[in-house]
Design an enzyme around this catalytic site. Structure first.
Site, mmCIF file in Angstrom:
data_model
loop_
_atom_site.group_PDB
_atom_site.id
_atom_site.type_symbol
_atom_site.label_atom_id
_atom_site.label_comp_id
_atom_site.label_asym_id
_atom_site.label_seq_id
_atom_site.Cartn_x
_atom_site.Cartn_y
_atom_site.Cartn_z
ATOM 1 N N ASP A 1 67.955 102.324 6.117
ATOM 2 C CA ASP A 1 67.005 102.749 7.016
ATOM 3 C C ASP A 1 67.735 103.317 8.252
ATOM 4 O O ASP A 1 68.749 102.915 8.237
ATOM 5 C CB ASP A 1 65.932 101.989 7.260
ATOM 6 C CG ASP A 1 64.702 102.454 7.967
ATOM 7 O OD1 ASP A 1 64.394 103.466 8.005
ATOM 8 O OD2 ASP A 1 64.052 101.626 8.746
ATOM 9 N N GLU B 1 69.867 108.275 10.041
ATOM 10 C CA GLU B 1 69.956 109.924 10.460
ATOM 11 C C GLU B 1 71.442 110.267 10.995
ATOM 12 O O GLU B 1 71.738 111.430 10.966
ATOM 13 C CB GLU B 1 68.956 110.380 11.214
ATOM 14 C CG GLU B 1 67.324 110.259 10.593
ATOM 15 C CD GLU B 1 66.791 108.838 10.260
ATOM 16 O OE1 GLU B 1 66.268 108.549 9.243
ATOM 17 O OE2 GLU B 1 67.223 108.053 11.239
ATOM 18 N N ASP C 1 57.938 108.098 7.947
ATOM 19 C CA ASP C 1 57.102 107.304 8.522
ATOM 20 C C ASP C 1 55.749 108.242 8.890
ATOM 21 O O ASP C 1 55.528 108.756 9.955
ATOM 22 C CB ASP C 1 57.432 106.853 10.009
ATOM 23 C CG ASP C 1 58.483 105.803 9.947
ATOM 24 O OD1 ASP C 1 58.715 105.195 8.913
ATOM 25 O OD2 ASP C 1 59.431 105.513 10.990
#
Length: 1060
Positions: free
Chosen positions: A414, A417, A495
């Site tokens: 997670d 990015e 999300d």
């Protein structure tokens, strides 16, 4: 000067001119409050004899990034001496695939391909004499390479990877820049992954794929019909695939370049239950036990970041997860696997073994000055591994290998990015340095490797898991990705929100990822942010159970989102949906084998069954799993029995497992198909090769059908060496008898001894059943025409009665007494002129969507319960007015070109109401106008008719599509010109330093500005607050009591204008 806590109620003074900037006096006529003729160029000229631009900074820094879409030091687009023209080409990879460059010299200087399995496949020409059907044109402008491909009128455009919004992408523009995009909307232009890829379906049903093979930020502009445009810095090649006969042929060819999806372990195709967070081993085991007690299938429980000690990766909290091996052993005994999260941010802390070993091995991303970059994420100050280096990937893989010894079955990457907190860009500076391997592009700044960081992390994690045990297949889930990520990891759609729009979008998002080479994906079922209602959750589970990756997940602070959390009716629908998935796992697993070996999609748009039919190309509520068509209802007020689904041409026969329900999707099998089905299970491990096998089949117009079943150990790699059984089944009708048999097999496995059952679909849900032994011929006698008609009519009546008697999921409202806000209620929508607005009256009357149609730009950053456009009644942040329930007092929807407007008001206490009218003007459709007032409705006589001290504070939060390319521009009342950049943090303007009735948010990258005009007589202060990927442009009235005769009012307007 730094302001604290965003509370501006006491002691706040504007920045003095002597401390911040120099002003050049200028005599100007004051701008009128709502003057539409203001020329934006007044604010955008870079130099002027009259004005000097003022940039505000909290501090001066050498890391200021002045250009992101162009102007990279030492690089430029050459295109020889020609600034535009046709691109030059050469065939590569295989017949029908071409590489295009602006010139031969550009071909030589292009960076290696990260998307291709082997960059040489892109760089080495092959001997093919075919010439391309479509030749792109290029233009080199301001350091950017602009590539345009024009296709025949009537072409439909898809792909672009992980994108929200509609399935067919004509009219859209996105930017490939991996972004932590919590609570994204349909108009968000950059999500967590980057796929500079477009799949074009031509009017005749043929298809063409186009890959802009650049890792840099790339604009993909599909706003012109049948035209695609790529805009990115540096010399980059464009690869075209086709045109080929079908979209599947294009995806197969693409897979020869970028690779196919990794072969997942079979258990990973079951249902996954996740939450942020199951915060103790006790809670994990209780959740797992409840699945088994209630007979709801599940294979995996997920551990979010709270299992760690202080969010330190590769550690376990000694109080809440003291013995992870024992926990995992208990889970395994009950048929569950365990997946654990790992983030890239490593806490900078001496004595923490991961930080110490990484520092010793020199693996951290560096700043421009050569020191390790430090950014804040969950553990606090963190350093970040440089996965562009082989030594770093091996270091990480070794950590992963050791970590799996705790019984880790899968890993969740997670925040990769990479996300960084407390920075406008939501990520690290683009000037950071990656000391990359030569085959990836060598030493480059972060702007070059940003989009592939997540993929390289997933690759390292995958390789570490593979090192741990060569007998088990890794399972990795990654949030960030790039073209080629499917070789290492599954993904999910980030999300999302618990509302009906996101349920509907989840289908298109999964399909777009599949059309971009990533077939193993799914959404957070039920929505990550906010509280689902029973009906929303049940419907989402119904369709989500048919996605390639099937996981429920919700964020901290929301109500429980397990399948039993929404009442008996919803629980039963979830049970039926998941039992249906588990029965179909033999079919789904076979599809994954085909995807792994051939590059075919798992879930595909409905139009894949008939690419020539233009009416199917925008269908968004159904999709294909091979020859199985899934038709769902994604609207709250209609069950499946109240909708008419558009089916492809040919034979499509409905069936179910005795589980038909108005809140579950309908299943149709294409004529000519056979699919394998297994028994209902509680987890994949319950299955046995000797279980009876069911074949569901539908004959085509020639009385034939065929299908395939893949079987192996469900894990490991023996299938690569022939350790599997691939069976081709066929059925044929002759003389009123259908004969079912094995046509051929592949693999070294012998056929298990098991029973075979056949369901031959007849239409209307009717079927014929027969049983025998697998591997032997089985015959089914067809009924006569009268008997067939009777069977179909009886089945249709039974199906109708079954649906009428089903216990539908009730449409309940909010869950009271629980933290979290109801997101599934339907917002009020205003749509007229250039704007589509969405307002939620029940939470502060806030505007949560402000979509500009011509540019397809979503300006607001919002979650339903906070942010977006809201207003307060005091100078304190989030004072009364932003959370109360508002009442809609007037709603005018556009009729015959009339004005569309919404008036609503909320009780803010003390006899006061905050009233707001939102209008899209009839005579100015480009303009959005908002008139707000604090009114005294019932102020007591004892107070002299005057209220408490109030201030009308307009608080819009705008999203920054390109954070390093955005600034606020205005001319102050006293005549000086200002550019306010994100480094400034928070600034308040009073007196003559206020904007003279207009200021604008300028996005240099998109070429747009959001102009905000207001009445200077009503606005006493203007505040700018730069957040993480956001900016607030606030308007404050004076602060005073109000009476019936003396309300506080602010009237202002928004308009989007292009930058000249």
């Amino acid at each position: 000067m730094e302001l604290s806590n965003r509370d501006f109620s006491h002691g706040l003074t504007p920045f003095s001119t002597s401390r911040v900037f120099r002003r050049i006096p200028l005599k100007l006529q004051n701008l009128s409050s709502f003057k539409h003729s203001i020329d934006p160029r007044l604010f955008l000229a870079s130099h002027s004899q009259l004005f000097r631009s003022q940039r505000y900074r909290n501090k001066l820094t050498a890391e200021r990034l002045v250009s992101k879409m162009a102007e990279y030091e030492g690089e430029k687009v050459t295109a020889d001496d020609a600034p535009s023209g046709n691109m030059v080409f050469e065939p590569v990879l295989e017949e029908g695939v071409f590489r295009f460059d602006c010139s031969a010299s550009d071909r030589d200087i292009a960076h290696p391909s990260v998307s291709f399995m082997d960059s040489k496949l892109r760089d080495i020409p092959i001997m093919i004499h075919r010439v391309p059907d479509y030749i792109p044109t290029f233009e080199c402008l301001h350091g950017n390479q602009i590539v345009t491909i024009e296709l025949p009128t009537g072409t439909s455009l898809y792909g672009t990877g992980e994108v929200s919004g509609q399935l067919e992408r004509t009219g859209k523009r996105i930017f490939t820049w991996n972004t932590d995009a919590w609570g994204y909307g349909s108009g968000t232009t950059s999500l967590y992954q980057s796929h500079p890829w477009v799949l074009a379906v031509l009017p005749n049903g043929e298809a063409l794929g186009v890959l802009a093979d650049t890792t840099r930020r790339c604009e993909i502009d599909l706003r012109m019909e049948s035209t695609m445009k790529f805009i990115a810095p540096a010399a980059y090649p464009v690869i075209t695939f086709g045109p080929f006969a079908s979209p599947i042929a294009v995806l197969t060819s693409l897979s020869h370049a970028i690779g196919t999806v990794f072969m997942p372990p079979k258990w990973s195709l079951g249902y996954h239950q996740c939450r942020w967070s199951y915060d103790s081993d006790e809670k994990v085991l209780k959740t797992a036990g409840t699945f088994r007690e209630k007979g709801i299938p599940c294979d995996v429980i997920w551990m979010d970041i709270d299992y760690m000690e202080g969010f330190r990766c590769f550690t376990f909290d000694q109080e809440r997860f003291p013995d992870p091996k024992s926990l995992v052993n208990d889970l395994h005994i009950n048929g569950f696997k365990a997946i654990w999260m790992l983030d890239p941010g490593i806490k900078r802390e001496d004595g923490y073994f991961v930080y110490d070993s990484g520092s010793e091995s020199d693996v951290w991303i560096q700043k421009a000055d050569g020191g390790p970059f430090v950014g804040k994420v969950w553990p606090g100050a963190c350093v970040f591994p440089d996965f562009t280096q082989e030594k770093t990937r091996k270091w990480w893989a070794k950590l992963v290998k050791d970590f799996t010894s705790n019984g880790v079955d899968g890993i969740w990457n997670d925040m990769n990015e990479p996300a960084v907190f407390k920075t406008v860009t939501k990520t690290m500076p683009e000037s950071n340095i990656h000391r990359g391997d030569a085959e990836l592009g060598g030493c480059q700044n972060h702007s070059h490797y940003h989009n592939v960081y997540g993929m390289l992390m997933a690759r390292s994690t995958y390789e570490g898991m593979k090192m741990a045990s060569g007998k088990k297949r890794p399972f990795v889930l990654t949030r960030a990705g790039f073209v080629g990520s499917q070789r290492y990891a599954a993904t999910w759609t980030g999300d999302n929100l618990a509302n009906w729009e996101h349920l509907h979008m989840s289908i298109s998002m999964v399909l777009q990822l599949g059309l971009s080479g990533q077939p193993l994906s799914g959404p957070d079922i039920g929505g990550f942010a906010g509280n689902a209602t029973p009906k929303l959750f049940g419907r989402w589970m119904g369709v989500g159970a048919m996605f390639p990756f099937c996981r429920g997940h919700s964020e901290t602070g929301t109500i429980d989102h397990e399948p039993w959390s929404f009442g008996e009716e919803c629980e039963e629908v979830c049970r039926l949906a998941l039992l249906r998935r588990y029965r179909l796992i033999p079919h789904i697993y076979t599809l994954f084998y085909m995807a792994h070996t051939n590059g075919t999609p798992i879930a595909a748009p409905t139009f894949f069954a008939d690419p020539k039919n233009p009416s199917l190309r925008t269908v968004e509520n159904s999709f294909l799993l091979g020859s199985l068509l899934i038709c769902s209802s994604t609207v709250p007020d209609k069950g499946l029995d109240q909708l008419q689904h558009l089916l492809p041409s040919g034979i499509w026969l409905r069936f179910d497992f005795g589980d038909a329900h108005p809140d579950l999707p309908a299943l149709y099998l294409q004529g000519g198909s056979v699919i394998p089905v297994g028994p209902p299970l509680q987890h994949v491990g319950e299955a046995s090769l000797t279980d009876d096998l069911l074949l569901i089949m539908a004959l085509d117009e020639h009385g034939k059908a065929e299908g395939v079943l893949f079987e192996d150990d469900g894990d490991g790699y023996e299938f690569i060496h022939g350790g599997y059984l691939l069976t081709y089944y066929v059925a044929e009708l002759q003389s009123s008898v259908v004969t079912v048999k094995v046509l051929k097999t592949e693999g070294s496995w012998k056929r298990p001894k098991r029973g075979l059952h056949v369901h031959l679909l007849l239409g209307g849900g009717a079927k014929l059943e027969a049983s025998g032994t697998d591997g032997e011929e089985l015959q089914v006698r067809m009924p006569s025409e009268p008997e067939l008609s009777s069977l179909v009519a009886t089945s249709e009546n039974q199906h109708r009665t079954f649906l009428e008697n089903a216990k539908r999921i009730p449409d309940l409202g909010e869950h009271s007494g629980q933290k979290g806000i109801e997101l599934s209620r339907t917002p009020v929508e205003l749509k007229s002129g250039d704007w589509v607005l969405k307002v939620v009256p029940w939470i502060g009357g806030r505007m949560i969507s402000m979509l500009h149609l011509p540019s397809e730009t979503q300006w607001l950053h919002s979650r339903v319960e906070i942010d977006g456009y809201e207003e307060y009644s005091g100078v304190e942040y989030r004072s009364a007015g932003c959370s109360e329930e508002y009442t809609v007092t007037k709603l005018n929807l556009e009729q015959s070109g009339g004005e569309e407007s919404l008036t609503l008001e909320g009780d803010i206490g003390g006899g006061l109401v905050l009233q707001r009218q939102i209008s899209i003007l009839k005579d100015g459709p480009k303009v959005l106008r908002i008139d707000s007032s604090i009114l005294a409705r019932n102020v007591g006589a004892g107070s002299g008719g005057f209220s408490r001290l109030v201030c009308l504070r307009v608080h819009p939060m705008f999203t920054l599509l390109h954070p390093t390319e955005v600034f606020v521009a205005f001319v102050s009342i006293e005549g000086s010109k200002h550019e306010i950049w994100p480094e400034s943090g928070e600034l308040l303007f009073e007196g003559d330093l206020r904007p003279n009735g207009v200021w604008m948010l300028v996005d240099k990258c998109s070429g747009l500005s959001l102009v905000n005009r207001f009445n200077i007589k009503e606005v006493y202060k203007c505040l700018i607050h730069w957040g993480t990927g956001t900016v607030n442009l606030e308007l404050w009235s004076e602060q005073r009591p109000v009476s019936r005769d003396t309300p506080l009012t602010i009237s202002h307007e928004y308009e989007v204008r292009p930058i000249p």
